[in-house]
Design a protein around this motif. Structure first.
Motif, PDB file in Angstrom:
ATOM      1  N   GLY A   1       0.771  -1.240   0.000  1.00 18.09           N
ATOM      2  CA  GLY A   1       0.000   0.000   0.000  1.00 18.09           C
ATOM      3  C   GLY A   1       0.795   1.278   0.000  1.00 18.09           C
ATOM      4  O   GLY A   1       0.237   2.345   0.255  1.00 18.09           O
ATOM      5  N   GLY A   2       2.100   1.208  -0.270  1.00 23.45           N
ATOM      6  CA  GLY A   2       2.914   2.420  -0.261  1.00 23.45           C
ATOM      7  C   GLY A   2       3.370   2.798   1.136  1.00 23.45           C
ATOM      8  O   GLY A   2       3.035   2.140   2.128  1.00 23.45           O
TER       9      GLY A   2
ATOM     10  N   ASN B   1      -3.235  12.642   7.212  1.00 23.29           N
ATOM     11  CA  ASN B   1      -2.092  13.456   6.806  1.00 23.29           C
ATOM     12  C   ASN B   1      -1.038  12.668   6.039  1.00 23.29           C
ATOM     13  O   ASN B   1      -0.063  13.248   5.561  1.00 23.29           O
ATOM     14  CB  ASN B   1      -1.443  14.105   8.042  1.00 23.29           C
ATOM     15  N   SER B   2      -1.205  11.356   5.931  1.00 25.27           N
ATOM     16  CA  SER B   2      -0.208  10.557   5.206  1.00 25.27           C
ATOM     17  C   SER B   2      -0.809   9.790   4.026  1.00 25.27           C
ATOM     18  O   SER B   2      -0.106   9.025   3.362  1.00 25.27           O
ATOM     19  CB  SER B   2       0.471   9.571   6.165  1.00 25.27           C
ATOM     20  N   LEU B   3      -2.094   9.993   3.759  1.00 24.00           N
ATOM     21  CA  LEU B   3      -2.720   9.292   2.640  1.00 24.00           C
ATOM     22  C   LEU B   3      -1.988   9.589   1.325  1.00 24.00           C
ATOM     23  O   LEU B   3      -1.642  10.733   1.034  1.00 24.00           O
ATOM     24  CB  LEU B   3      -4.186   9.712   2.505  1.00 24.00           C
ATOM     25  N   GLY B   4      -1.753   8.552   0.556  1.00 25.54           N
ATOM     26  CA  GLY B   4      -1.135   8.710  -0.754  1.00 25.54           C
ATOM     27  C   GLY B   4       0.380   8.706  -0.754  1.00 25.54           C
ATOM     28  O   GLY B   4       0.997   8.776  -1.818  1.00 25.54           O
ATOM     29  N   LEU B   5       1.009   8.606   0.405  1.00 23.03           N
ATOM     30  CA  LEU B   5       2.469   8.622   0.470  1.00 23.03           C
ATOM     31  C   LEU B   5       3.023   7.348  -0.172  1.00 23.03           C
ATOM     32  O   LEU B   5       2.713   6.241   0.243  1.00 23.03           O
ATOM     33  CB  LEU B   5       2.928   8.725   1.925  1.00 23.03           C
TER      34      LEU B   5
ATOM     35  N   GLU C   1     -13.230   4.850   8.537  1.00 23.48           N
ATOM     36  CA  GLU C   1     -13.409   5.215   7.130  1.00 23.48           C
ATOM     37  C   GLU C   1     -12.095   5.700   6.528  1.00 23.48           C
ATOM     38  O   GLU C   1     -11.813   5.454   5.348  1.00 23.48           O
ATOM     39  CB  GLU C   1     -14.493   6.279   6.999  1.00 23.48           C
ATOM     40  N   VAL C   2     -11.286   6.375   7.321  1.00 24.05           N
ATOM     41  CA  VAL C   2      -9.971   6.797   6.831  1.00 24.05           C
ATOM     42  C   VAL C   2      -9.110   5.572   6.515  1.00 24.05           C
ATOM     43  O   VAL C   2      -8.407   5.536   5.499  1.00 24.05           O
ATOM     44  CB  VAL C   2      -9.260   7.695   7.859  1.00 24.05           C
TER      45      VAL C   2
ATOM     46  N   LEU D   1      -6.857   1.811   2.209  1.00 23.51           N
ATOM     47  CA  LEU D   1      -6.944   0.600   1.396  1.00 23.51           C
ATOM     48  C   LEU D   1      -7.238   0.948  -0.059  1.00 23.51           C
ATOM     49  O   LEU D   1      -6.599   0.415  -0.977  1.00 23.51           O
ATOM     50  CB  LEU D   1      -8.031  -0.314   1.956  1.00 23.51           C
ATOM     51  N   GLU D   2      -8.182   1.851  -0.256  1.00 20.82           N
ATOM     52  CA  GLU D   2      -8.552   2.248  -1.625  1.00 20.82           C
ATOM     53  C   GLU D   2      -7.375   2.889  -2.351  1.00 20.82           C
ATOM     54  O   GLU D   2      -7.050   2.529  -3.493  1.00 20.82           O
ATOM     55  CB  GLU D   2      -9.720   3.232  -1.576  1.00 20.82           C
TER      56      GLU D   2
END
Length: 295
Positions: A166-167, A204-208, A251-252, A257-258
């Motif tokens: 997941g990165g 604050n770290s989503l997409g890293l 939900e975060v 996961l998404e």
């Protein structure tokens, strides 16, 4: 476990009038067949390893086998002692300690993966610096590790903790959320506040992405651990101040996961994208491996 989400964990805490750590200790004792005293003793031994890794990283000044990293923890620690850090002394200490443990890992030293080796500095950085600041005995921190473990259990079973899946949002992001939620509990916050801290931290770290230069857990992994410790402190303070995660933390985790599932493969620990494929990143690969690809 009797819980599979943070909402269920919070409900258990409220129903039993118990903190997260006590719920997790009871669940582990029930599943393992060990006594609460035995599992607490085992966790205490893990915390001792964390503290020793902090000490080694600061005072032994380890360098990685590759020669790419080492010494930054001591630099930050010395800077904090000689100057007035913009972060303030406490946050600078947490950052230095997180760097220290990550540098010990890069030098093949002994660490505790919390939740992974790539994110091993964040929880020790936050915990050891907080222990020094507040004068807590080891028991407080050991119970904090159970709280962090409960949070990590939910994240791992509903999203990722592996960068390859997941990165870096999965590795560093999870560790930040675990540290933030546990710190709230150790500082006397409620389970609800702890859950908000997790959501604030993870958002604050989503997409890293995970883009290790030369395929090594060094660049940019080590500095991300330092930044992660500071973010965990910030998320805990926000939650203790009454700031809420408008999007529920579960939900975060679902969004993590998404996002991780949609992340291009080259940005998931392959060293085929991101910083690893900059001109300098490719040059480092060539110098280490004699070609542009570590595989």
């Amino acid at each position: 476990m009797r819980f599979s989400s943070l909402a269920q964990l919070r409900q258990l805490c409220e129903e039993e009038g118990a903190p997260i750590a006590r719920i997790m200790m009871a669940e582990q004792a029930r599943e393992s067949g060990l006594s609460p005293e035995e599992i607490e003793s085992r966790m205490a031994s893990y915390y001792k390893v964390m503290k020793e890794a902090v000490r080694k990283g600061i005072y032994d000044n380890p360098r990685s086998r590759s020669g790419l990293t080492g010494g930054d923890a001591k630099r930050v620690h010395d800077y904090k002692a000689a100057r007035d850090p913009s972060l303030g002394g406490e946050a600078a200490t947490a950052m230095a300690y997180a760097l220290a443990v990550s540098e010990v890992n890069a030098a093949m030293g002994r660490i505790i993966a919390t939740p992974t080796a790539g994110s091993c500095g964040i929880i020790p950085g936050v915990f050891v610096s907080s222990q020094e600041r507040f004068g807590w005995d080891d028991g407080v921190l050991v119970r904090g590790l159970f709280a962090a473990g409960a949070i990590g259990y939910v994240i791992a079973n509903n999203s990722f903790v592996s960068g390859a899946e997941g990165g870096c949002q999965a590795e560093v992001g999870s560790a930040i959320g675990m540290a933030a939620g546990a710190l709230v509990e150790m500082r006397g916050g409620t389970p609800e506040q702890a859950m908000h801290a997790v959501g604030l931290a993870l958002k604050n770290s989503l997409g890293l992405i995970c883009d290790p230069v030369a395929g090594l857990v060094e660049i940019p992994c080590i500095v991300r651990n330092g930044f992660g410790a500071v973010t965990a402190l910030a998320a805990a303070d926000m939650a203790l101040a009454g700031v809420r995660s408008a999007i529920p933390s579960d939900e975060v985790i679902g969004v993590m996961l998404e996002v991780g599932s949609a992340m291009p493969e080259k940005h998931r620990e392959t060293a085929k994208g991101g910083l690893a494929q900059t001109p300098t990143g490719r040059k480092i690969m060539k110098e280490l491996y004699g070609k542009g690809d570590p595989s």
